[in-house]
Design a protein around this motif. Structure first.
Motif, PDB file in Angstrom:
ATOM      1  N   VAL A 178       0.909  -1.359  -0.044  1.00  0.00           N
ATOM      2  CA  VAL A 178       0.086  -0.008   0.037  1.00  0.00           C
ATOM      3  C   VAL A 178       0.900   1.377   0.125  1.00  0.00           C
ATOM      4  N   ILE A 179       0.504   2.070  -0.937  1.00  0.00           N
ATOM      5  CA  ILE A 179       1.235   3.621  -0.846  1.00  0.00           C
ATOM      6  C   ILE A 179       0.296   4.533  -0.392  1.00  0.00           C
ATOM      7  N   PHE A 180       0.583   5.303   0.396  1.00  0.00           N
ATOM      8  CA  PHE A 180      -0.224   6.279   1.029  1.00  0.00           C
ATOM      9  C   PHE A 180       0.295   7.955   0.554  1.00  0.00           C
ATOM     10  N   MET A 181      -0.675   8.398  -0.034  1.00  0.00           N
ATOM     11  CA  MET A 181      -0.032   9.820  -0.566  1.00  0.00           C
ATOM     12  C   MET A 181      -0.905  10.953   0.145  1.00  0.00           C
ATOM     13  N   ASP A 182      -0.026  11.857   0.179  1.00  0.00           N
ATOM     14  CA  ASP A 182      -0.705  13.321   0.796  1.00  0.00           C
ATOM     15  C   ASP A 182      -0.053  14.237   0.276  1.00  0.00           C
ATOM     16  N   GLU A 183      -0.775  15.363  -0.128  1.00  0.00           N
ATOM     17  CA  GLU A 183      -0.279  16.640  -0.805  1.00  0.00           C
ATOM     18  C   GLU A 183       0.950  16.242  -1.737  1.00  0.00           C
ATOM     19  N   ARG A 185       2.842  13.930  -2.157  1.00  0.00           N
ATOM     20  CA  ARG A 185       4.082  13.137  -1.951  1.00  0.00           C
ATOM     21  C   ARG A 185       3.643  11.678  -1.359  1.00  0.00           C
ATOM     22  N   ILE A 186       4.667  10.872  -1.555  1.00  0.00           N
ATOM     23  CA  ILE A 186       4.276   9.363  -0.957  1.00  0.00           C
ATOM     24  C   ILE A 186       4.767   9.594   0.540  1.00  0.00           C
ATOM     25  N   VAL A 187       3.751   9.182   1.382  1.00  0.00           N
ATOM     26  CA  VAL A 187       4.010   9.482   2.919  1.00  0.00           C
ATOM     27  C   VAL A 187       4.327   8.182   3.492  1.00  0.00           C
ATOM     28  N   GLU A 188       3.784   7.131   3.046  1.00  0.00           N
ATOM     29  CA  GLU A 188       3.922   5.840   3.584  1.00  0.00           C
ATOM     30  C   GLU A 188       3.989   4.818   2.521  1.00  0.00           C
ATOM     31  N   ASP A 189       4.751   3.909   2.777  1.00  0.00           N
ATOM     32  CA  ASP A 189       4.898   2.846   1.610  1.00  0.00           C
ATOM     33  C   ASP A 189       5.078   1.316   2.425  1.00  0.00           C
ATOM     34  N   ALA A 190       3.988   0.691   2.482  1.00  0.00           N
ATOM     35  CA  ALA A 190       4.312  -0.439   3.465  1.00  0.00           C
ATOM     36  C   ALA A 190       3.390  -1.833   2.931  1.00  0.00           C
ATOM     37  N   THR A 191       3.435  -3.020   3.565  1.00  0.00           N
ATOM     38  CA  THR A 191       2.809  -4.000   3.219  1.00  0.00           C
ATOM     39  C   THR A 191       1.195  -3.526   3.701  1.00  0.00           C
ATOM     40  N   SER A 192       0.230  -4.153   3.248  1.00  0.00           N
ATOM     41  CA  SER A 192      -1.118  -4.117   3.224  1.00  0.00           C
ATOM     42  C   SER A 192      -1.338  -4.090   4.805  1.00  0.00           C
ATOM     43  N   GLU A 193      -0.736  -5.402   5.255  1.00  0.00           N
ATOM     44  CA  GLU A 193      -0.922  -5.698   6.709  1.00  0.00           C
ATOM     45  C   GLU A 193      -0.537  -4.565   7.724  1.00  0.00           C
ATOM     46  N   ASP A 194       0.826  -4.245   7.512  1.00  0.00           N
ATOM     47  CA  ASP A 194       1.221  -3.141   8.207  1.00  0.00           C
ATOM     48  C   ASP A 194       0.489  -1.952   8.233  1.00  0.00           C
ATOM     49  N   PHE A 195       0.189  -1.527   7.056  1.00  0.00           N
ATOM     50  CA  PHE A 195      -0.364  -0.258   6.690  1.00  0.00           C
ATOM     51  C   PHE A 195      -1.822  -0.094   7.447  1.00  0.00           C
ATOM     52  N   PHE A 196      -2.535  -1.193   7.435  1.00  0.00           N
ATOM     53  CA  PHE A 196      -3.902  -1.064   8.192  1.00  0.00           C
ATOM     54  C   PHE A 196      -3.903  -1.530   9.478  1.00  0.00           C
ATOM     55  N   LYS A 197      -2.884  -2.293   9.939  1.00  0.00           N
ATOM     56  CA  LYS A 197      -2.826  -2.626  11.261  1.00  0.00           C
ATOM     57  C   LYS A 197      -2.280  -1.408  12.289  1.00  0.00           C
ATOM     58  N   PRO A 199      -0.190   1.752  11.175  1.00  0.00           N
ATOM     59  CA  PRO A 199       0.453   2.889  10.044  1.00  0.00           C
ATOM     60  C   PRO A 199       1.312   3.674  10.838  1.00  0.00           C
ATOM     61  N   LYS A 200       2.598   3.886  10.298  1.00  0.00           N
ATOM     62  CA  LYS A 200       3.733   4.727  10.785  1.00  0.00           C
ATOM     63  C   LYS A 200       3.291   6.188  10.965  1.00  0.00           C
ATOM     64  N   GLU A 201       2.942   6.618   9.902  1.00  0.00           N
ATOM     65  CA  GLU A 201       2.786   8.286   9.976  1.00  0.00           C
ATOM     66  C   GLU A 201       1.442   8.692  10.454  1.00  0.00           C
ATOM     67  N   ARG A 203      -0.382  11.074   9.519  1.00  0.00           N
ATOM     68  CA  ARG A 203      -1.215  11.579   8.482  1.00  0.00           C
ATOM     69  C   ARG A 203      -2.022  10.159   7.933  1.00  0.00           C
ATOM     70  N   ALA A 204      -1.471   9.149   8.115  1.00  0.00           N
ATOM     71  CA  ALA A 204      -1.847   7.685   7.410  1.00  0.00           C
ATOM     72  C   ALA A 204      -2.877   7.638   8.578  1.00  0.00           C
ATOM     73  N   ARG A 205      -2.592   7.728   9.770  1.00  0.00           N
ATOM     74  CA  ARG A 205      -3.463   7.330  10.907  1.00  0.00           C
ATOM     75  C   ARG A 205      -4.820   8.063  10.660  1.00  0.00           C
ATOM     76  N   THR A 206      -4.609   9.402  10.531  1.00  0.00           N
ATOM     77  CA  THR A 206      -5.773  10.345  10.641  1.00  0.00           C
ATOM     78  C   THR A 206      -6.580   9.750   9.331  1.00  0.00           C
ATOM     79  N   PHE A 207      -6.075   9.692   8.162  1.00  0.00           N
ATOM     80  CA  PHE A 207      -6.857   9.364   7.184  1.00  0.00           C
ATOM     81  C   PHE A 207      -7.591   7.921   7.418  1.00  0.00           C
ATOM     82  N   LEU A 208      -7.054   7.031   7.909  1.00  0.00           N
ATOM     83  CA  LEU A 208      -7.830   5.635   8.128  1.00  0.00           C
ATOM     84  C   LEU A 208      -8.615   5.800   9.193  1.00  0.00           C
ATOM     85  N   SER A 209      -8.455   6.653  10.043  1.00  0.00           N
ATOM     86  CA  SER A 209      -9.690   6.812  11.161  1.00  0.00           C
ATOM     87  C   SER A 209     -10.808   7.427  10.794  1.00  0.00           C
TER      88      SER A 209
END
Lengths: 214, 220
Positions: A178-183, A185-197, A199-201, A203-209
């Motif tokens: 999964v590649i997460f982009m914002d504004e 830029r690529i903000v996070e690049d992770a496996t699907s599992e890591d990203f959804f369980k 997220p490091k960033e 902004r990704a957390r806010t987006f998912l929540s």
């Protein structure tokens, strides 16, 4: 399967469209399949035949029957014979479940069926990669499933796919990466599992929540 | 004083017919030529290459903003003065062709631009070249949009072909002038000329309407 997610206007589609240079590359380097795309001198048509693309609004050719939509590029670009292209086209039409619609015009099909034709159109070129630009965003809710099913089965057959989508459930379950982009830029690049369980960033957390809360 | 005498038509039938034939021939040649040139200019105008755009735009703006008569005189009087002799028929037909092509180019350009951008993107992304996607995907869809406007230009072209009469192009108008000065009966002479033009333009506009309806009925 790579899925690109992120808020609207974050540059997901632009990134995807850079991969086959539908978007002009103004600066920097982009190498796809070993081809330096930022170099204006490369044979772009030759490069594009190896990359299929599926659009949000299907972009089927309204003046051509389904079958003729599919065989145009194989015949004109790959130099396939008409008969050969038709045979291949039928194989893929059957695979996406609408072999009986070969002689219909796009306007006679539902959105979901049109998008499946578009996928078959891409596949008939034998691409190394398939790009999907929000393939379900223009569909009625009851038709999203049929298109996602086709994409899922493609993934199982080992097709390399890059998908821009808002279907988080699909991304979570089917994506490898999964590649997460914002504004832009690529903000996070992770496996699907890591990203959804986890997220490091932030902004990704806010987006998912935000997505989970409605 | 005699004002009307239908016998001018029969007495001068051969000249009418000769002129009519030349009018049809000039219109046909100019029409085919202007469709070809017009399509090429339209494609130049929207091509991704800047200097081709400029050339196309200059061609259209120059030609459609000067009188047809000036264009025809350029070929009829201008070229011979440079040592390239052209008779009235050729210079009239070429002038008509070049002049009309600028209007047709504009109509076709509008039609091409009415085709959604996604169509070109789909075609180009599958590896078709610019020309191939134009030919197989964009132009067939543009035709439907363009037909009414181009149909009008076709009818204008037939009517404008009367310009040949001015440069001794041996067309309907040219012979009408001769018959008129022989008979001193301008009213019947030009009435019959008008009828001859109608014989061409009315079926033409009916054909355009028919095709419009046919295209409208075919799928979206």
């Amino acid at each position: 399967m790579v899925v690109i997610v992120g808020p609207s206007g974050s540059g997901k589609s632009t990134l995807l469209r850079c991969i086959n240079r539908l978007e002009t590359i103004t600066d920097g380097e982009l190498v796809v399949n070993g081809v330096p795309l930022h170099n204006k001198k490369i044979d772009i048509n030759r490069f594009r035949r190896e990359i299929g693309m599926v659009f949000q609004h299907f972009n089927l050719y309204p003046h051509k029957k389904v079958i003729d939509n599919i065989i145009l590029a194989p015949v004109k670009v790959l130099g396939m014979s008409n008969a050969e292209a038709r045979e291949k086209a039928m194989t893929y039409l059957n695979r996406v479940g609408i072999g009986d619609k070969a002689d219909s015009y796009p306007s006679q099909l539902s959105g979901g069926q049109q998008q499946r034709v578009a996928i078959a159109r891409g596949l008939t070129m034998n691409p190394k990669i398939m790009l999907f630009d929000e393939p379900t965003s223009a569909l009625d809710p009851e038709m999203i499933g049929e298109v996602l099913d086709v994409m899922r089965s493609l993934a199982h057959q080992g097709m390399t796919m890059v998908i821009v989508t808002h279907e988080m459930g699909f991304a979570k379950e089917a994506a490898d990466r999964v590649i997460f982009m914002d504004e832009g830029r690529i903000v996070e690049d992770a496996t699907s599992e890591d990203f959804f369980k986890q997220p490091k960033e932030e902004r990704a957390r806010t987006f998912l929540s935000r997505l989970l809360h409605h | 004083m005699v004002i009307w005498d239908s016998s001018v038509l029969f007495d001068h039938w051969d000249r009418y017919m000769q002129g009519f034939g030349q009018t049809v021939l000039a219109s046909l040649l100019a029409l085919i030529g202007s469709l070809i040139i017009g399509t090429i200019i339209a494609i130049l105008r929207i091509s991704p290459y800047r200097w081709l755009n400029v050339f196309g735009a200059a061609y259209v703006e120059f030609l459609r903003n000067i009188p047809l008569l000036v264009v025809v005189f350029f070929f009829f009087l201008g070229l011979p003065s440079l040592g390239i002799p052209l008779d009235g028929f050729s210079s009239g037909t070429i002038g008509l062709m070049v002049y009309t092509s600028s209007f047709i180019a504009e109509a076709i350009r509008a039609g091409i631009q009415a085709v959604p951008k996604g169509q070109t993107e789909a075609a180009r992304s599958s590896g078709l070249s610019y020309v191939q996607s134009m030919w197989h995907v964009v132009l067939p869809q543009a035709v439907k949009v363009v037909l009414p406007a181009v149909g009008n230009q076709m009818i204008n072209l037939v009517k404008n072909s009367a310009i040949l009469g001015v440069v001794a192009g041996l067309d309907l108008m040219y012979y009408a002038d001769l018959i008129s000065s022989d008979t001193f009966l301008p009213i019947p002479v030009y009435t019959f000329v008008a009828l001859f033009y109608l014989v061409l333009t009315v079926p033409l506009s009916m054909a355009v309407h028919y095709m419009e309806r046919r295209f409208a009925r075919s799928n979206a």
